[in-house]
Scaffold this motif. Sequence first.
Motif, PDB file in Angstrom:
ATOM      1  N   LYS A 408       0.683  -1.085   0.049  1.00 39.90           N
ATOM      2  CA  LYS A 408      -0.059  -0.747  -0.032  1.00 39.90           C
ATOM      3  C   LYS A 408       0.952   1.889  -0.363  1.00 39.90           C
ATOM      4  O   LYS A 408       1.641   1.392   0.689  1.00 39.90           O
ATOM      5  N   ASP A 409       0.797   2.311  -1.082  1.00 40.55           N
ATOM      6  CA  ASP A 409       1.870   3.136  -1.269  1.00 40.55           C
ATOM      7  C   ASP A 409       1.449   4.753  -0.544  1.00 40.55           C
ATOM      8  O   ASP A 409       0.185   4.748   0.482  1.00 40.55           O
ATOM      9  N   GLU A 410       2.508   4.993   0.515  1.00 40.62           N
ATOM     10  CA  GLU A 410       1.650   5.584   0.805  1.00 40.62           C
ATOM     11  C   GLU A 410       2.292   7.671   0.601  1.00 40.62           C
ATOM     12  O   GLU A 410       2.767   7.670  -0.174  1.00 40.62           O
ATOM     13  N   ARG A 411       0.794   8.578  -0.064  1.00 35.54           N
ATOM     14  CA  ARG A 411       1.161   9.362  -0.979  1.00 35.54           C
ATOM     15  C   ARG A 411       2.238  10.249  -0.458  1.00 35.54           C
ATOM     16  O   ARG A 411       2.801  10.518  -0.554  1.00 35.54           O
ATOM     17  N   ARG A 412       2.397  10.594   1.520  1.00 29.83           N
ATOM     18  CA  ARG A 412       3.695  11.636   1.879  1.00 29.83           C
ATOM     19  C   ARG A 412       3.710  11.147   3.418  1.00 29.83           C
ATOM     20  O   ARG A 412       3.103  10.061   3.507  1.00 29.83           O
ATOM     21  N   ILE A 413       5.159  10.901   3.360  1.00 32.94           N
ATOM     22  CA  ILE A 413       5.727  10.414   4.748  1.00 32.94           C
ATOM     23  C   ILE A 413       6.972  11.605   5.457  1.00 32.94           C
ATOM     24  O   ILE A 413       7.445  12.030   4.045  1.00 32.94           O
ATOM     25  N   ASP A 414       6.679  12.341   6.580  1.00 31.84           N
ATOM     26  CA  ASP A 414       8.077  13.638   6.940  1.00 31.84           C
ATOM     27  C   ASP A 414       8.715  12.515   7.407  1.00 31.84           C
ATOM     28  O   ASP A 414       8.309  11.849   8.556  1.00 31.84           O
ATOM     29  N   ASN A 415      10.225  12.393   7.030  1.00 32.56           N
ATOM     30  CA  ASN A 415      11.190  11.836   9.073  1.00 32.56           C
ATOM     31  C   ASN A 415      12.185  12.865   9.260  1.00 32.56           C
ATOM     32  O   ASN A 415      12.610  13.756   7.690  1.00 32.56           O
ATOM     33  N   LEU A 416      11.644  13.216  10.345  1.00 37.25           N
ATOM     34  CA  LEU A 416      12.902  14.281  10.410  1.00 37.25           C
ATOM     35  C   LEU A 416      14.091  12.995  10.986  1.00 37.25           C
ATOM     36  O   LEU A 416      13.831  11.653  12.138  1.00 37.25           O
ATOM     37  N   TYR A 441       9.477   8.851  11.956  1.00 33.92           N
ATOM     38  CA  TYR A 441       7.725   8.868  10.191  1.00 33.92           C
ATOM     39  C   TYR A 441       6.732   9.415  11.248  1.00 33.92           C
ATOM     40  O   TYR A 441       5.950   8.934  11.613  1.00 33.92           O
ATOM     41  N   THR A 442       6.122  10.860  10.674  1.00 41.08           N
ATOM     42  CA  THR A 442       5.172  12.025  10.669  1.00 41.08           C
ATOM     43  C   THR A 442       4.224  12.406   9.151  1.00 41.08           C
ATOM     44  O   THR A 442       4.668  12.006   8.350  1.00 41.08           O
ATOM     45  N   GLY A 443       3.213  13.191   9.501  1.00 37.13           N
ATOM     46  CA  GLY A 443       3.254  13.822   9.186  1.00 37.13           C
ATOM     47  C   GLY A 443       2.192  12.427   6.951  1.00 37.13           C
ATOM     48  O   GLY A 443       1.559  13.152   6.136  1.00 37.13           O
ATOM     49  N   LEU A 444       1.851  11.276   7.663  1.00 38.20           N
ATOM     50  CA  LEU A 444       1.458  10.231   6.898  1.00 38.20           C
ATOM     51  C   LEU A 444      -0.199  10.460   6.965  1.00 38.20           C
ATOM     52  O   LEU A 444      -1.258  11.184   7.233  1.00 38.20           O
ATOM     53  N   LEU A 445      -0.398  10.380   5.035  1.00 38.52           N
ATOM     54  CA  LEU A 445      -2.001  10.786   4.254  1.00 38.52           C
ATOM     55  C   LEU A 445      -2.569   9.866   4.016  1.00 38.52           C
ATOM     56  O   LEU A 445      -4.163   9.685   4.566  1.00 38.52           O
ATOM     57  N   ASP A 446      -2.609   8.547   3.770  1.00 33.83           N
ATOM     58  CA  ASP A 446      -3.331   6.751   3.922  1.00 33.83           C
ATOM     59  C   ASP A 446      -2.524   6.131   5.222  1.00 33.83           C
ATOM     60  O   ASP A 446      -3.240   5.025   4.297  1.00 33.83           O
ATOM     61  N   ASN A 447      -2.570   6.195   5.680  1.00 32.73           N
ATOM     62  CA  ASN A 447      -2.030   5.290   6.942  1.00 32.73           C
ATOM     63  C   ASN A 447      -1.743   5.523   8.061  1.00 32.73           C
ATOM     64  O   ASN A 447      -0.964   6.891   8.130  1.00 32.73           O
ATOM     65  N   ALA A 448      -2.174   5.116   9.416  1.00 32.44           N
ATOM     66  CA  ALA A 448      -2.031   5.502  10.610  1.00 32.44           C
ATOM     67  C   ALA A 448      -0.697   5.106  10.748  1.00 32.44           C
ATOM     68  O   ALA A 448      -0.088   6.260  11.988  1.00 32.44           O
ATOM     69  N   LYS A 449       0.094   4.375  10.355  1.00 27.01           N
ATOM     70  CA  LYS A 449       1.714   4.114  11.298  1.00 27.01           C
ATOM     71  C   LYS A 449       2.163   3.688   9.669  1.00 27.01           C
ATOM     72  O   LYS A 449       1.839   3.077   8.496  1.00 27.01           O
TER      73      LYS A 449
END
Length: 547
Positions: A408-416, A441-449
């Motif tokens: 399942k693709d995640e449209r966006r993930i932010d990673n510090l 990993y934060t800021g996900l749009l399509d998945n909880a984790k």
Amino acid sequence: MKLFQKYHSKFFVIAIFFCCSVSIANAQNDTSRRQTIEITSSYKPALRNSVKINLYASPITADTARPRLAYNIPPQNLFFAYQPVSLKPLALDADTTLQLGDRNQLKVGFGSFATPYVSGAFSFGDGKKNLLNVYGNYISSRGNIKNQDFSEMNVRGDGSIFTPKSEIYAHAAFAQHEYYQYGYNHALDSFAKADIRRSYHDLSAGIGFRNIAVNDLNFIYDPHMELHAFSRGGKATETTLLLNLPVEKKFSDAVSLKVTAKGNFDKYQIKNSTQQVTNNLVELTPEFVYYGDRFTFHGGITPAWNNNDVNILPNIYAEAQLQKNVLVVQAGWIGNYIANSFRTLSAENPYMQDPADFNNTKQTQYYGGVKATVGNHFSFNARAAFITYNNMPLFINDSLDGKSFYIKDERRIDNLQIHGDMNFINQDKFTLTGGLDLNTYTGLLDNAKAWGLFPLKVTGSLRWNAFKQVLIKGDLAAFSGAKALLSNGSQKNLKGGTDISAGAEFKINKQFSAWLDFDNLLNSKYERWSNYPVYGLQVIGGILIHF
């Protein structure tokens, strides 16, 4: 009277002649007497001095320009364990002659979990005009859990033909990796071994051409291509063409222009399906490069064509030495695409289902950090980065029995991300390396984790030539547990794991060595993927032959 005057002059001449004759006769008869003549003169000859031309040259103007001494002498600690470092003095051409003798080796062994192991490396050619290296290995194991079996076989050959100014190189390889989906509830379900078998085959070949001497135009080039024919037991097939066309124009020792064109062309099809999936990615990377004594700069952009999507990605990064050969500050803003295919994704998770489609992952990051060398043996690198991923594939347990994974693709993930690595190297006697990666990993749009991604990972390696005939080694891989989405829809935090390996090699003589390896010394049954515990403590040993 007249008669006397007539003969007077004649008589006078005869009288003088007679007197002289008598005197000469007496002188000749008297040998005891010696007469000398002395000549006295005041004239003294002398040479006149020649006329000398005196030249008075004007003094040379002092050159106050500071010479640019761009010589980088590597410190003693730059003998990295993961790749060799070649030293090429400017006044001496590199000698590519191979050391004759121990050019071939064969390593065989056997261990717990019914594990046979065979690997070999063989070299042919003189290394000056031609060279051929052949590698191969095979390993298989049978675990304590039913169907917890796997096997791997790899064969590869690399060859090169050398000319005075260029090199033509090629390779061919075959790989077969076989796994079984044993991650189901064995008390409730039972499967035939053929139904859970995941057998991957990869046949590949490549060719390239590069210059090994600078030409008259100061161009450096290395175009090469690679072709893969990948399949899973005849159930799904994929062909991949990889193109890489780098070229560099050097205007001086400090300034150059680089242009790299990359192409990734995939065709994927599932058996008995008329639908064919194409996944094409093209990137063009022009960049200006400046190499200074204490400052290095790369500046450019990367136009990318991801199927029907066009993006302009940044490619700007630099390094500055605050203290020469001691402390370096680095910063950058870069972007690129990660090509996803059936071949690359199955290498990450071999228990996955056959995918229906693919999306390439776009990655953009801002980073900054420092690199430092302390003394002659220790160095470290620390970096912080903010990374954004678009279309990141995540692996999720299927909803039927949990033994396989779908994507399942995640449209966006932010990673510090915080990254650090260090190494302590004392020539070839002692090597200690370590690395750390901390991800948030934060800021996900399509998945909880971020399913299946590690928050924390620590790695380490030790190589120590304790004695002339003894090599001691050790490896560490520790990580915190990833998040998993189970088949019933619930979330699970996988337990972290620590995998420590140790081994030794004892040289018996010039041709033979004995080796012994211990894997997973702590007997940790951690799960890299949900429902798939790894083997416990494993011991394997054998013999190594050089010839």
